[in-house]
Design a protein around this motif. Structure first.
Motif, PDB file in Angstrom:
ATOM      1  N   VAL A  93       0.892  -1.723   0.361  1.00 15.18           N
ATOM      2  CA  VAL A  93       0.019   0.022   0.099  1.00 15.18           C
ATOM      3  C   VAL A  93       0.465   1.480   0.035  1.00 15.18           C
ATOM      4  N   GLY A  94       0.269   2.445  -0.403  1.00 22.18           N
ATOM      5  CA  GLY A  94       1.178   3.684  -0.206  1.00 22.18           C
ATOM      6  C   GLY A  94       1.995   3.588  -1.914  1.00 22.18           C
ATOM      7  N   GLY A  95       3.218   4.343  -0.838  1.00 18.25           N
ATOM      8  CA  GLY A  95       4.590   5.131  -1.719  1.00 18.25           C
ATOM      9  C   GLY A  95       4.973   3.757  -2.554  1.00 18.25           C
ATOM     10  N   ARG A 123       2.565   3.457  -5.353  1.00 21.05           N
ATOM     11  CA  ARG A 123       2.508   4.410  -6.068  1.00 21.05           C
ATOM     12  C   ARG A 123       3.927   4.918  -6.969  1.00 21.05           C
ATOM     13  N   ASP A 124       5.194   4.513  -6.742  1.00 18.20           N
ATOM     14  CA  ASP A 124       6.123   4.361  -6.593  1.00 18.20           C
ATOM     15  C   ASP A 124       6.210   3.570  -8.001  1.00 18.20           C
ATOM     16  N   CYS A 125       6.165   2.286  -8.196  1.00 16.67           N
ATOM     17  CA  CYS A 125       5.692   1.101  -8.737  1.00 16.67           C
ATOM     18  C   CYS A 125       5.222   1.180 -10.348  1.00 16.67           C
ATOM     19  N   SER A 145      11.245   3.161  -2.371  1.00 15.01           N
ATOM     20  CA  SER A 145      12.572   2.843  -1.213  1.00 15.01           C
ATOM     21  C   SER A 145      11.908   1.922  -0.252  1.00 15.01           C
ATOM     22  N   ASP A 146      10.570   2.082   0.209  1.00 10.56           N
ATOM     23  CA  ASP A 146      10.376   1.154   1.491  1.00 10.56           C
ATOM     24  C   ASP A 146       9.066   0.465   0.291  1.00 10.56           C
ATOM     25  N   TRP A 147       8.749  -0.807   1.196  1.00 14.45           N
ATOM     26  CA  TRP A 147       7.593  -1.361   0.961  1.00 14.45           C
ATOM     27  C   TRP A 147       6.255  -1.063   2.449  1.00 14.45           C
ATOM     28  N   LEU A 184       1.639  18.028   9.341  1.00 18.64           N
ATOM     29  CA  LEU A 184       2.442  17.222   8.344  1.00 18.64           C
ATOM     30  C   LEU A 184       2.498  17.400   7.207  1.00 18.64           C
ATOM     31  N   ARG A 185       1.307  16.912   6.792  1.00 18.69           N
ATOM     32  CA  ARG A 185       0.389  16.520   5.405  1.00 18.69           C
ATOM     33  C   ARG A 185       0.629  17.528   4.799  1.00 18.69           C
ATOM     34  N   ILE A 186       0.763  18.956   4.992  1.00 22.17           N
ATOM     35  CA  ILE A 186       0.986  19.946   4.130  1.00 22.17           C
ATOM     36  C   ILE A 186       2.380  19.890   3.866  1.00 22.17           C
ATOM     37  N   LEU A 187       3.162  19.915   4.350  1.00 19.72           N
ATOM     38  CA  LEU A 187       4.515  20.068   3.850  1.00 19.72           C
ATOM     39  C   LEU A 187       4.949  18.640   3.051  1.00 19.72           C
ATOM     40  N   ARG A 188       4.426  17.191   3.124  1.00 22.25           N
ATOM     41  CA  ARG A 188       4.196  16.298   2.582  1.00 22.25           C
ATOM     42  C   ARG A 188       3.563  16.383   1.153  1.00 22.25           C
ATOM     43  N   GLY A 189       2.485  17.123   0.798  1.00 18.24           N
ATOM     44  CA  GLY A 189       1.215  17.536  -0.088  1.00 18.24           C
ATOM     45  C   GLY A 189       2.749  18.449  -1.003  1.00 18.24           C
ATOM     46  N   THR A 241      13.897  19.554   2.914  1.00 17.03           N
ATOM     47  CA  THR A 241      15.116  19.136   2.325  1.00 17.03           C
ATOM     48  C   THR A 241      14.348  18.209   1.245  1.00 17.03           C
ATOM     49  N   LYS A 242      13.766  17.272   1.041  1.00 19.39           N
ATOM     50  CA  LYS A 242      12.964  16.456  -0.315  1.00 19.39           C
ATOM     51  C   LYS A 242      12.477  17.367  -1.190  1.00 19.39           C
ATOM     52  N   LEU A 243      11.676  18.986  -0.687  1.00 19.46           N
ATOM     53  CA  LEU A 243      10.917  19.251  -1.016  1.00 19.46           C
ATOM     54  C   LEU A 243      11.932  20.241  -2.707  1.00 19.46           C
TER      55      LEU A 243
END
Ligand code: ATP
Ligand code: MG
Length: 448
Positions: free
Chosen positions: A27-29, A32-34, A41-43, A160-165, A204-206
């Motif tokens: 589920v999740g990232g 999405r990435d696949c 980066s992780d499952w 934190l979702r604000i920055l994740r977005g 940093t990721k941004l």
């Protein structure tokens, strides 16, 4: 869209859970990435099994209770640590960051509804393929980041979702859906409750994202919540013949012109932070920013420290900001003088910084030739093993002592004087020549 190919241990874990009559999905990232053709980066695995049931199913394996209160256990499957989390419903959020409690559920729909963006709700297992309960596949296809459910409520629950977005928008190149974007701006002040470490990670990721400049342009007000020193850059004019943008716009262009490297991106983001402070307009209406590199370096240090960047990052970024306006050396002698001052690594970084800085000016290629020469000088110096620092000098302190120079600061002064002579090509870097040259050294050479 690409297919999902899960690593063997993930498939094995999903199969084992399903064979035990539980539901289980990646589920999740990772999904999405696949689908985007990237390597996750992780499952993460989500399952109807409770943590106790999961532990029972994986009893032959090492299982760690890594986040048991949130329903997460980590199973070591053939050497791979896999986070397996029970379907859950988050309880009330009290601190705009963490749910006060979580309750487990047997319904996948409950679990995906607690997730942040629709593209992060996609599930997959080998039997069912993609399971899309929130319209994530269409949003992924269209490059849209949309909050799951009602954006204001979701951002207020966990800020934190604000920055994740913003981070996902920058890294994936996705657009924030209109209501989600408005809600991010509306709720930005809540970011003050998020820890500096989490802000730093996302920021940093941004910055490393391919669309960082666009996201910063549209959402600078969010960044200003935790870096208020950014505000004066907005609209700060640069009436000089070299510039065509205000300081903020120049910064964004410079940022997108540099490699996706943390130090370099931070350096470009912060390099002109002191320009508004240092700006002086002369009688002809021309702006000058004398000393903005050094002042900038001093201004940025507490910002990076406050955001809990590691000491080494703070030092490197501030050192580079302090020298970012250094003129490109025109000759090999000048190149060696600069190398002596800043070392090879900073010299290389400086070339990139100056190139990016210039790409964001009125004539983006004005100094290309000079920078190429700066690069060529370095390759030449390194290829020939030419001396530019005390370590490479063919003579050392002991040689000077043996030649009768008294121990102490005089040795250092003389060595520096000899290094000057070698760099300026007044003396070859050979012991005999240097000892002979020493005879001509002034008694008081002053500090070098
Ligand atoms: P990446 O691993 O590339 O940073 P990711 O989306 O996988 O991105 P993770 O932090 O690994 O992010 O989280 C895994 C999944 O957990 C997310 O895809 C999302 O479904 C959910 N998630 C993570 N953090 C939050 C959050 N703050 N609020 C709601 N859901 C979240
Ligand atoms: Mg992840």
């Amino acid at each position: 869209m690409n297919a999902v190919h899960a690593p063997k241990p993930v498939e094995k874990a999903l199969r084992m859970l399903c064979q035990a009559n539980q539901e289980a999905y990646a589920v999740g990232g990772c999904v999405r990435d696949c689908l985007l053709g990237k390597t996750p980066s992780d499952w993460d695995i989500t399952t109807s099994a409770t943590p106790e049931e999961t532990k029972q199913i994986f009893r032959g394996f090492r299982v760690l209770e890594t986040g048991i209160q949130h329903g997460t256990v980590t199973a070591l499957i053939d050497g791979a640590p896999l986070e397996i989390t029970t379907y859950r419903i988050d309880g009330q959020y009290l601190d705009a960051r963490h749910p006060k409690s979580v309750s487990f559920s047997r319904s996948l729909a409950d679990d995906v509804r607690r997730r942040d963006f629709t593209v992060n709700t996609l599930c997959w297992n080998p039997t069912d393929g993609i399971v899309d309960l929130c319209g994530g596949a269409a949003d992924l296809q269209n490059g849209i980041l949309r909050a799951v459910g009602e954006p204001d409520r979701r951002f207020r629950e966990d800020t934190l979702r604000i920055l994740r977005g913003l981070r996902f928008s920058a890294t994936l190149g996705f657009e924030l859906e209109a209501e989600t974007a408005k809600s991010i701006l509306r709720n930005r002040q809540l970011l003050t409750v998020v820890s500096a470490e989490r802000i730093r990670e996302e920021f940093t990721k941004l910055l490393l994202g391919k669309n960082a400049a666009e996201v910063l342009r549209e959402f600078h007000e969010v960044i200003e919540v935790f870096i208020p020193e950014l505000t004066p850059l907005l609209g700060c004019p640069q009436n000089t013949r070299y510039h065509c943008y205000d300081v903020f716009e120049h910064t964004l262009h410079a940022l997108e012109s540099i490699d996706t490297d943390e130090t370099l991106r931070l350096c470009m983001f912060f390099h002109d932070f002191a320009k508004p402070l240092c700006r002086r307009t002369d009688e002809n209406g021309t702006d000058h920013f004398k000393g903005h590199e050094k002042t900038g370096s001093e201004l940025v240090r507490p910002i990076l420290t406050r955001l809990r960047y590691p000491r080494k990052t703070v030092d490197t970024v501030t050192e580079l900001i302090a020298i970012h306006d250094t003129k490109a050396p025109k000759t090999k002698v000048e190149a060696k003088q600069l190398l002596r001052k800043i070392g090879v690594e900073h010299y290389r970084q400086l070339i990139k910084i100056k190139r990016a800085d210039n790409r964001a000016k009125a004539d983006p290629h004005a100094i290309d030739k000079k920078l190429l020469q700066m690069e060529n000088c370095l390759s030449d110096i390194l290829k020939n093993g030419e001396c530019y620092c005390l370590k490479d000098l063919a003579i050392n302190g002991n040689d000077l002592k043996a030649a009768g120079i008294s121990d102490g600061p005089e040795i250092q002064r003389k060595l520096n004087w000899l290094l000057d002579a070698v760099i300026s090509e007044a003396c070859p870097n050979e012991k005999t020549a240097l000892l002979a040259k020493l005879q001509t050294a002034p008694q008081e050479t002053g500090s070098c």
